[in-house]
Design a protein around this motif. Structure first.
Motif, mmCIF file in Angstrom:
data_model
loop_
_atom_site.group_PDB
_atom_site.id
_atom_site.type_symbol
_atom_site.label_atom_id
_atom_site.label_comp_id
_atom_site.label_asym_id
_atom_site.label_seq_id
_atom_site.Cartn_x
_atom_site.Cartn_y
_atom_site.Cartn_z
ATOM 1 N N PHE A 14 72.713 -42.835 -67.082
ATOM 2 C CA PHE A 14 72.871 -44.142 -67.028
ATOM 3 C C PHE A 14 72.222 -44.967 -65.796
ATOM 4 C CE2 PHE A 14 75.419 -47.888 -65.437
ATOM 5 C CZ PHE A 14 75.379 -48.713 -66.563
ATOM 6 N N ALA A 15 72.105 -44.238 -64.633
ATOM 7 C CA ALA A 15 71.315 -44.810 -63.643
ATOM 8 C C ALA A 15 69.921 -44.738 -63.697
ATOM 9 C CB ALA A 15 71.777 -44.027 -62.204
ATOM 10 N N PHE A 16 69.257 -43.918 -64.246
ATOM 11 C CA PHE A 16 67.787 -43.701 -64.557
ATOM 12 C C PHE A 16 67.281 -44.531 -65.683
ATOM 13 C CE2 PHE A 16 67.933 -39.524 -62.225
ATOM 14 C CZ PHE A 16 67.662 -39.944 -61.117
ATOM 15 N N LEU A 17 68.104 -44.817 -66.655
ATOM 16 C CA LEU A 17 67.822 -45.422 -67.817
ATOM 17 C C LEU A 17 68.269 -46.912 -67.811
ATOM 18 C CD1 LEU A 17 68.295 -42.641 -70.806
ATOM 19 C CD2 LEU A 17 66.057 -43.598 -69.585
ATOM 20 N N SER A 18 68.759 -47.468 -66.835
ATOM 21 C CA SER A 18 69.231 -48.952 -66.905
ATOM 22 C C SER A 18 67.849 -49.704 -67.057
ATOM 23 C CB SER A 18 69.777 -49.267 -65.723
ATOM 24 O OG SER A 18 71.029 -48.508 -65.695
ATOM 25 N N PRO A 19 67.678 -50.553 -67.803
ATOM 26 C CA PRO A 19 66.466 -51.275 -68.123
ATOM 27 C C PRO A 19 66.352 -52.089 -67.110
ATOM 28 C CG PRO A 19 67.891 -51.758 -69.950
ATOM 29 C CD PRO A 19 68.701 -50.979 -68.972
ATOM 30 N N TRP A 41 67.085 -58.209 -74.830
ATOM 31 C CA TRP A 41 68.116 -57.555 -75.740
ATOM 32 C C TRP A 41 67.529 -56.316 -76.355
ATOM 33 C CZ3 TRP A 41 73.069 -58.182 -75.508
ATOM 34 C CH2 TRP A 41 73.526 -59.464 -75.051
ATOM 35 N N VAL A 42 66.135 -56.624 -76.513
ATOM 36 C CA VAL A 42 65.331 -55.408 -77.274
ATOM 37 C C VAL A 42 65.268 -54.188 -76.353
ATOM 38 C CG1 VAL A 42 63.037 -54.732 -78.262
ATOM 39 C CG2 VAL A 42 64.046 -57.125 -78.525
ATOM 40 N N SER A 43 65.097 -54.562 -74.976
ATOM 41 C CA SER A 43 65.059 -53.382 -74.063
ATOM 42 C C SER A 43 66.419 -52.634 -73.765
ATOM 43 C CB SER A 43 64.524 -53.760 -72.802
ATOM 44 O OG SER A 43 65.206 -54.813 -71.963
ATOM 45 N N ILE A 44 67.296 -53.519 -73.934
ATOM 46 C CA ILE A 44 68.939 -52.960 -73.843
ATOM 47 C C ILE A 44 69.155 -51.938 -74.809
ATOM 48 C CG2 ILE A 44 71.284 -53.540 -73.585
ATOM 49 C CD1 ILE A 44 70.474 -56.173 -72.221
ATOM 50 N N LEU A 45 68.659 -52.683 -76.186
ATOM 51 C CA LEU A 45 68.996 -51.656 -77.357
ATOM 52 C C LEU A 45 68.115 -50.418 -77.369
ATOM 53 C CD1 LEU A 45 69.233 -54.263 -79.987
ATOM 54 C CD2 LEU A 45 71.089 -53.098 -79.151
ATOM 55 N N ALA A 46 66.914 -50.419 -76.801
ATOM 56 C CA ALA A 46 65.855 -49.434 -76.805
ATOM 57 C C ALA A 46 66.423 -48.356 -75.903
ATOM 58 C CB ALA A 46 64.557 -49.773 -76.397
ATOM 59 N N HIS A 47 66.950 -48.822 -74.552
ATOM 60 C CA HIS A 47 67.533 -48.009 -73.505
ATOM 61 C C HIS A 47 68.916 -47.225 -74.014
ATOM 62 C CE1 HIS A 47 64.665 -48.363 -70.041
ATOM 63 N NE2 HIS A 47 64.077 -49.594 -70.835
ATOM 64 N N ALA A 48 69.514 -47.992 -74.676
ATOM 65 C CA ALA A 48 70.881 -47.460 -75.280
ATOM 66 C C ALA A 48 70.486 -46.381 -76.307
ATOM 67 C CB ALA A 48 71.746 -48.531 -75.626
ATOM 68 N N LEU A 49 69.385 -46.453 -77.016
ATOM 69 C CA LEU A 49 69.321 -45.542 -77.875
ATOM 70 C C LEU A 49 68.832 -44.094 -77.442
ATOM 71 C CD1 LEU A 49 68.529 -44.824 -81.070
ATOM 72 C CD2 LEU A 49 66.453 -45.817 -80.501
ATOM 73 N N PHE A 50 67.818 -44.410 -76.324
ATOM 74 C CA PHE A 50 67.392 -43.401 -75.484
ATOM 75 C C PHE A 50 68.415 -42.668 -74.921
ATOM 76 C CE2 PHE A 50 63.017 -45.430 -75.343
ATOM 77 C CZ PHE A 50 62.661 -44.979 -76.388
ATOM 78 N N PHE A 51 69.263 -43.476 -74.228
ATOM 79 C CA PHE A 51 70.598 -42.845 -73.525
ATOM 80 C C PHE A 51 71.447 -41.830 -74.423
ATOM 81 C CE2 PHE A 51 75.076 -42.974 -72.343
ATOM 82 C CZ PHE A 51 75.215 -42.679 -70.948
ATOM 83 N N GLY A 52 71.829 -42.626 -75.604
ATOM 84 C CA GLY A 52 72.561 -41.754 -76.720
ATOM 85 C C GLY A 52 71.964 -40.162 -76.908
ATOM 86 N N LEU A 53 70.594 -40.507 -77.540
ATOM 87 C CA LEU A 53 69.817 -39.495 -77.706
ATOM 88 C C LEU A 53 69.721 -38.228 -76.825
ATOM 89 C CD1 LEU A 53 67.021 -41.247 -79.895
ATOM 90 C CD2 LEU A 53 68.939 -39.916 -80.694
ATOM 91 N N LEU A 54 69.371 -38.690 -75.405
ATOM 92 C CA LEU A 54 69.269 -37.631 -74.311
ATOM 93 C C LEU A 54 70.726 -36.999 -74.021
ATOM 94 C CD1 LEU A 54 66.867 -39.308 -71.904
ATOM 95 C CD2 LEU A 54 66.500 -37.251 -73.532
ATOM 96 N N LEU A 55 71.699 -38.079 -74.199
ATOM 97 C CA LEU A 55 72.923 -37.471 -73.849
ATOM 98 C C LEU A 55 73.496 -36.247 -75.025
ATOM 99 C CD1 LEU A 55 75.349 -37.760 -71.844
ATOM 100 C CD2 LEU A 55 76.251 -39.398 -73.294
ATOM 101 N N MET A 56 73.215 -36.602 -76.065
ATOM 102 C CA MET A 56 73.401 -35.695 -77.274
ATOM 103 C C MET A 56 72.676 -34.324 -77.224
ATOM 104 S SD MET A 56 74.068 -37.639 -80.921
ATOM 105 C CE MET A 56 72.646 -38.903 -80.860
ATOM 106 N N LEU A 57 71.324 -34.603 -76.773
ATOM 107 C CA LEU A 57 70.657 -33.369 -76.660
ATOM 108 C C LEU A 57 71.167 -32.479 -75.436
ATOM 109 C CD1 LEU A 57 67.641 -31.955 -76.868
ATOM 110 C CD2 LEU A 57 67.036 -33.188 -74.856
ATOM 111 N N PHE A 58 71.419 -33.139 -74.207
ATOM 112 C CA PHE A 58 71.989 -32.088 -73.220
ATOM 113 C C PHE A 58 73.291 -31.657 -73.485
ATOM 114 C CE2 PHE A 58 68.891 -34.733 -70.529
ATOM 115 C CZ PHE A 58 68.088 -33.506 -70.159
ATOM 116 N N LEU A 59 74.369 -32.473 -74.219
ATOM 117 C CA LEU A 59 75.603 -31.864 -74.207
ATOM 118 C C LEU A 59 75.779 -31.135 -75.457
ATOM 119 C CD1 LEU A 59 77.699 -35.176 -72.777
ATOM 120 C CD2 LEU A 59 76.854 -32.953 -71.568
ATOM 121 N N ILE A 60 75.178 -31.580 -76.432
ATOM 122 C CA ILE A 60 75.700 -30.857 -77.805
ATOM 123 C C ILE A 60 74.614 -30.030 -78.183
ATOM 124 C CG2 ILE A 60 75.688 -31.431 -80.141
ATOM 125 C CD1 ILE A 60 76.923 -34.283 -79.801
ATOM 126 N N ILE A 61 73.282 -30.147 -78.122
ATOM 127 C CA ILE A 61 72.554 -29.066 -78.463
ATOM 128 C C ILE A 61 71.917 -28.059 -77.358
ATOM 129 C CG2 ILE A 61 70.018 -28.939 -79.303
ATOM 130 C CD1 ILE A 61 70.297 -31.790 -80.331
#
Length: 68
Positions: A14-19, A41-61
């Motif tokens: 969250f700290a590193f990926l804040s737009p 708004w576009v950058s907020i959505l892009a960063h939220a998508l990257f946040f979710g994908l990286l969080l899933m990568l680290f915690l689930i995969i």
């Protein structure tokens, strides 16, 4: 024991990926802008998508765990 990995990873991402803090994707004048402290708004959505994908990568995969 408590697993601290989800809290630490989510806080760091969250700290590193804040737009606008380190980079903004997409920027207002260029595709990537660095440290401009502005957002859209576009950058907020892009960063939220990257946040979710990286969080899933680290915690689930990768199943990162940190027991303290």
């Amino acid at each position: 024991m408590k697993d601290w990995a989800p809290s630490i990873i989510a806080s760091a991402l969250f700290a590193f990926l804040s737009p606008g803090v380190i980079f903004q994707l997409p920027g207002k004048h260029r595709p990537v802008e660095f440290m401009n402290m502005k957002t859209s708004w576009v950058s907020i959505l892009a960063h939220a998508l990257f946040f979710g994908l990286l969080l899933m990568l680290f915690l689930i995969i990768l199943q990162a765990h940190l027991y303290v």
